[in-house]
Scaffold this active site. Structure first.
Site, PDB file in Angstrom:
ATOM      1  N   ASP A 163       0.820  -1.225   0.000  1.00  0.00           N
ATOM      2  CA  ASP A 163       0.000   0.000   0.000  1.00  0.00           C
ATOM      3  C   ASP A 163       0.847   1.264   0.000  1.00  0.00           C
ATOM      4  OD1 ASP A 163       0.631  -0.829   2.665  1.00  0.00           O
ATOM      5  OD2 ASP A 163      -0.863   0.557   3.462  1.00  0.00           O
ATOM      6  N   GLY A 217      22.228 -32.069  -2.108  1.00  0.00           N
ATOM      7  CA  GLY A 217      22.604 -31.207  -0.983  1.00  0.00           C
ATOM      8  C   GLY A 217      23.760 -30.283  -1.284  1.00  0.00           C
ATOM      9  N   ASN A 277      22.551 -32.955  -6.675  1.00  0.00           N
ATOM     10  CA  ASN A 277      23.420 -33.900  -5.945  1.00  0.00           C
ATOM     11  C   ASN A 277      22.957 -34.056  -4.500  1.00  0.00           C
ATOM     12  OD1 ASN A 277      24.221 -31.463  -4.939  1.00  0.00           O
ATOM     13  ND2 ASN A 277      26.270 -31.497  -5.842  1.00  0.00           N
ATOM     14  N   ASP A 314      21.498 -27.617  -6.516  1.00  0.00           N
ATOM     15  CA  ASP A 314      20.148 -27.767  -5.975  1.00  0.00           C
ATOM     16  C   ASP A 314      19.933 -26.950  -4.699  1.00  0.00           C
ATOM     17  OD1 ASP A 314      21.973 -29.450  -4.663  1.00  0.00           O
ATOM     18  OD2 ASP A 314      20.777 -31.275  -4.902  1.00  0.00           O
ATOM     19  N   GLU A 333      10.874  -9.760  -2.444  1.00  0.00           N
ATOM     20  CA  GLU A 333      11.736  -8.571  -2.487  1.00  0.00           C
ATOM     21  C   GLU A 333      13.207  -8.961  -2.545  1.00  0.00           C
ATOM     22  OE1 GLU A 333       9.159  -9.019  -0.543  1.00  0.00           O
ATOM     23  OE2 GLU A 333       7.853  -7.248  -0.720  1.00  0.00           O
ATOM     24  N   HIS A 388       0.915   0.314  10.382  1.00  0.00           N
ATOM     25  CA  HIS A 388       1.351  -1.048  10.082  1.00  0.00           C
ATOM     26  C   HIS A 388       2.694  -1.004   9.342  1.00  0.00           C
ATOM     27  CE1 HIS A 388      -0.714   0.242   6.415  1.00  0.00           C
ATOM     28  NE2 HIS A 388      -0.027  -0.659   5.757  1.00  0.00           N
ATOM     29  N   HIS A 389       3.344  -2.121   9.236  1.00  0.00           N
ATOM     30  CA  HIS A 389       4.697  -2.216   8.662  1.00  0.00           C
ATOM     31  C   HIS A 389       5.702  -1.314   9.389  1.00  0.00           C
ATOM     32  CE1 HIS A 389       2.713  -4.484   5.655  1.00  0.00           C
ATOM     33  NE2 HIS A 389       2.643  -3.616   4.686  1.00  0.00           N
TER      34      HIS A 389
END
Ligand SMILES: Cc1ncc(C[n+]2csc(CCOP(=O)(O)OP(=O)(O)O)c2C)c(N)n1
Ligand SMILES: [Mg+2]
Length: 569
Positions: free
Chosen positions: A33, A467, A465, A438, A56, A119-120
Site C-alpha cells: 500500500d 545437498g 546432488n 540444488d 523482495e 502497520h509495517h
C-alpha cells in the site's frame, strides 16, 4: 537550482523520469500500500516497464543483475517488510560494487508528523530504524519530502552511479502526487573532471614507472568493469605489451582470447605462469584489487613492493596519494604518455581443461559435465553462477565477449536465480546460461516463474546432488545437515507455467547430457543433471578444505577421520 528553466512535476513522476534519464528502463519489486501510488504513476506514464517478482529478496538480486549489464538498476518495495527482505541483496550490491537504487514506498509523512502508529512499522513510534539499517549497507540514504525531493533524487541517483554502490530512498506515500518545481534539463550521468595537474602528474608517473620496469604487469579487479575501463586496460596492455591478470570476481572483464590475458590471479591457487606474471613483476599496476580469502589464495597473495594502486577516484604511487583523478581519465593519460613497446613476449596461454575420456553410457561425473559444458559456450554468452561446485565455471576458457555474473565476495546462495531475471531483462538479445546447485536453487527457485511469465529463454544447468556438496568439503561429508530435499526440478517449468514451451531434461549419463545440449535455444531450456553428492571438482574441494582450516582453526572438528570430503588420492 542550477538549470535555467524549471517545470512543475509530481514527485513520483519526477523520480520515474530521473530513473529513466539515468538509463533504467525496468523497475523490479513487489507492490504494497505504501508504493502502489508510485506504481500507478508508472502505469499511467507507460515509459518504464514493471517487472514484479515473487519476493523482495529476488527483486534485489534482479536489480543487481540488471545493473551489472546496464550500469544502474532499481527496485521498489513497501515499508520495512519489503525493504528488510531486500536488505541482503542490497548489502550484496554494496559488497560487489553494484549501483542499485532501492525506492522504499514508506509510511505517509502525516503519520510521522502527527505521531500516528502505522502497520509495517515496529509499532513503537520510531520512524528512522530502517533508514538506519540501510545506512549500514548503502552509500547514501534519504527520506524524500516536498522540499528536498528535487535535489535528493538527483543526489542519490548520481551518487549510486559515481560510487558504484547502492542507495536507499524512502518515498512517503502521501507526497508522490504533490507538484514540485524540478529542473527541465535531463539528468546527466557524468564524473566530475579530474584536477588537471593531478591527472597529468599521476598519468606521467604511472607511464614512467611502467616503462622503466622490465616485467610490468596489470592486475584487474571488478571495479574495472564497474567503471567501464576494460577497453582502456586492453589498449594500454597492447601498447606496452603488458600481461593482464584478473581476480575471480573480474573473470571475463578482460576478454580471455586477448593475447595479453594472463589468467586468474588468486595467490598460491593461481596457475604458476599467472602467479609469476603478477608476483614476479617489478612494477604492477593494480586496478581496484580487493584482497579477500577468495581473491588472495587464502591470504597467500604477495604483490610486488612496486605496486601502483589505482581505484575509481584515486591512485597511490609510492608515498604519493593522488586525489581528484578518475580511473578513466588516468588510463587515457597513461595510454597517451606511455611509449609503444614491441619486443616483449606475450604471456603463455593458460592450459585448457583436460579432456576426460567419456563413455556415453557412463554415469555422469563432474569432470565429464564441465568438459561438455566448455564446448557449449558461444561468443557473447552471459554466464551466471552460484556458490557450489558450479564454481567450476571459473576454470572455463571463455570465448570472446562473454560476461560472468557471480557474487564471489558476498556469496549469498540463490543470488544467481534473481540475478538471471535481471540480466535477461537488461540484455534479452544475448544468450544467458545459469550454473547452479540444488541447494542454491531452493533458496530462490520461485523466480523461475517470472522468467517463464516473460518468455525468457535462458539455459539453466542445475546440479542435483542431494545437498550442499561444497560444504561437505568443509565439514559433514555425509551429514544430514548438508542434505536437501530431492525435488523434481525439471518439472518446475510446467508447475510455474502450465502452458510452458520450456524444454526440460533429466540427465544421468554423458549421452543424456549431449542430447540435452543439442536442444535449440528457442525456449527456456532446463537441464537437471543428477550427480553423486561426493563428486566435486578438485579446485572446489581444495578451496573448501582450506576454508575449514581458516574458519575453525587448529582445534576445529575438520581434523576428525572422514569428516570432510577430500580430493581423491
Ligand atoms: C544465504 C546463504 N546461506 C548459506 C550459505 C552457505 N552456503 C554456501 S555454499 C552452500 C551450498 C550450496 O549447495 P549447492 O547449491 O547444492 O551446490 P553444490 O556444491 O552441491 O553443487 C551453502 C549452504 C550461503 N553462502 N548463503
Ligand atoms: Mg548441491
Amino acid at each position: 537550482m542550477s538549470t535555467s528553466t524549471n517545470r512543475w512535476m509530481k514527485i513520483g513522476d519526477f523520480l520515474l523520469r530521473r530513473l529513466q534519464e539515468a538509463g533504467i528502463g525496468h523497475l523490479f519489486g513487489v507492490p504494497g500500500d505504501f508504493n502502489l501510488e508510485l506504481l500507478q504513476q508508472l502505469d499511467d506514464a507507460g515509459t518504464m516497464k514493471w517487472v514484479g517478482t515473487c519476493s523482495e529478496l529476488n527483486a534485489s538480486y534482479a536489480a543487481d543483475g540488471y545493473a551489472r549489464l546496464n550500469g544502474l538498476g532499481a527496485l521498489t518495495v513497501t515499508n520495512a517488510v519489503g525493504a528488510l527482505s531486500a536488505i541482503n541483496g542490497i548489502a550484496g550490491s554494496y559488497a560487489e560494487h553494484v549501483p542499485v537504487i532501492l525506492v522504499a514506498g514508506s509510511i505517509p509523512l502525516r503519520s510521522i508528523e502527527r505521531d500516528l502508529g502505522m502497520h509495517h512499522t515496529t509499532g513503537d513510534g520510531t520512524w528512522n530504524r530502517f533508514l538506519g539499517a540501510f545506512a549500514q549497507v548503502t552509500t547514501a540514504q534519504a527520506r524524500l519530502t516536498p522540499h528536498n525531493a528535487a535535489t535528493e533524487i538527483d543526489r542519490l541517483i548520481l551518487t549510486a552511479w559515481r560510487e558504484k554502490l547502492p542507495v536507499y530512498m524512502e518515498l512517503p506515500s502521501d507526497i508522490a502526487y504533490l507538484d514540485v518545481e524540478v529542473p527541465a534539463d535531463p539528468l546527466v550521468l557524468a564524473e566530475p573532471a579530474s584536477d588537471p595537474e593531478r591527472l597529468r602528474s599521476c598519468a606521467g608517473a604511472i607511464a614512467g614507472r611502467l616503462s622503466e620496469a622490465t616485467s610490468p604487469a596489470i592486475l584487474v579487479d571488478q571495479d574495472v568493469d564497474r567503471y567501464g575501463a576494460a577497453a582502456q586496460v586492453m589498449e594500454l596492455a597492447e601498447k606496452m605489451q603488458l600481461p593482464v591478470a584478473v581476480t575471480g570476481p573480474a573473470k571475463a572483464v578482460i576478454d580471455e582470447t586477448f593475447p595479453y590475458y594472463a589468467g586468474i590471479y588468486n595467490g598460491k591457487a593461481s596457475a604458476p605462469a599467472t602467479r609469476e606474471a603478477i608476483e614476479g613483476s617489478d612494477c604492477l599496476l593494480s586496478l581496484g584489487y580487493r584482497p579477500i580469502d577468495g581473491t588472495s589464495g587464502d591470504f597467500t597473495a604477495a604483490l610486488p613492493a612496486n605496486t601502483i594502486r589505482a581505484r575509481g577516484h584515486s591512485v597511490d604511487i609510492g608515498e604519493i596519494n593522488y586525489q581528484a583523478v578518475t580511473l578513466e581519465e588516468v588510463l587515457h593519460g597513461v595510454i597517451d604518455a606511455a611509449p609503444r613497446v614491441t619486443n616483449r613476449a606475450a604471456p603463455q596461454a593458460t592450459a585448457a581443461m583436460p579432456a576426460p575420456s567419456a563413455d556415453g553410457s557412463a554415469k555422469l561425473t563432474q569432470a565429464a559435465y564441465w568438459e561438455a559444458l566448455q564446448g557449449y559456450l558461444r561468443p557473447g554468452d552471459v554466464l551466471l553462477t552460484d556458490n557450489g561446485t558450479s564454481y567450476a565455471i571459473f576454470g572455463f576458457r571463455l570465448p570472446p565477449r562473454c560476461t560472468v555474473v557471480a557474487s564471489v565476495i558476498w556469496g549469498s546462495i540463490g543470488y544467481s536465480v534473481g540475478a538471471l531475471l535481471g540480466t535477461l531483462t537488461a540484455a534479452p538479445q544475448r544468450r544467458h546460461l545459469l550454473f547452479i546447485g540444488d541447494g542454491s536453487f531452493q533458496e530462490t527457485a520461485q523466480e523461475l516463474s517470472t522468467m517463464l511469465r516473460h518468455d525468457c529463454k535462458p539455459v539453466i544447468f542445475l546440479i542435483n546432488n542431494g545437498g550442499y556438496t561444497i560444504e561437505r568439503g568443509y565439514l559433514g561429508k555425509s551429514a544430514t545437515y548438508n542434505d536437501v530435499a530431492r525435488w523434481a526440478y525439471a518439472e518446475l517449468p510446467k508447475v510455474f507455467r502450465p502452458d510452458t514451451t520450456a524444454r526440460s531434461f533429466v540427465v544421468k549419463t554423458v549421452a543424456d547430457l549431449e542430447n540435452a545440449l543439442s536442444a535449440p535455444n528457442d525456449s527456456l531450456v532446463f537441464i537437471e543433471s543428477v550427480m553423486d553428492p561426493h563428486d566435486a571438482p578438485a579446485a572446489v574441494i581444495h578451496s573448501s578444505n582450506n576454508g575449514a582450516e581458516l574458519d575453525y582453526g587448529p582445534r576445529g572438528p575438520q581434523h576428525r577421520e572422514n569428516i570432510k570430503l577430500q580430493p581423491a588420492t
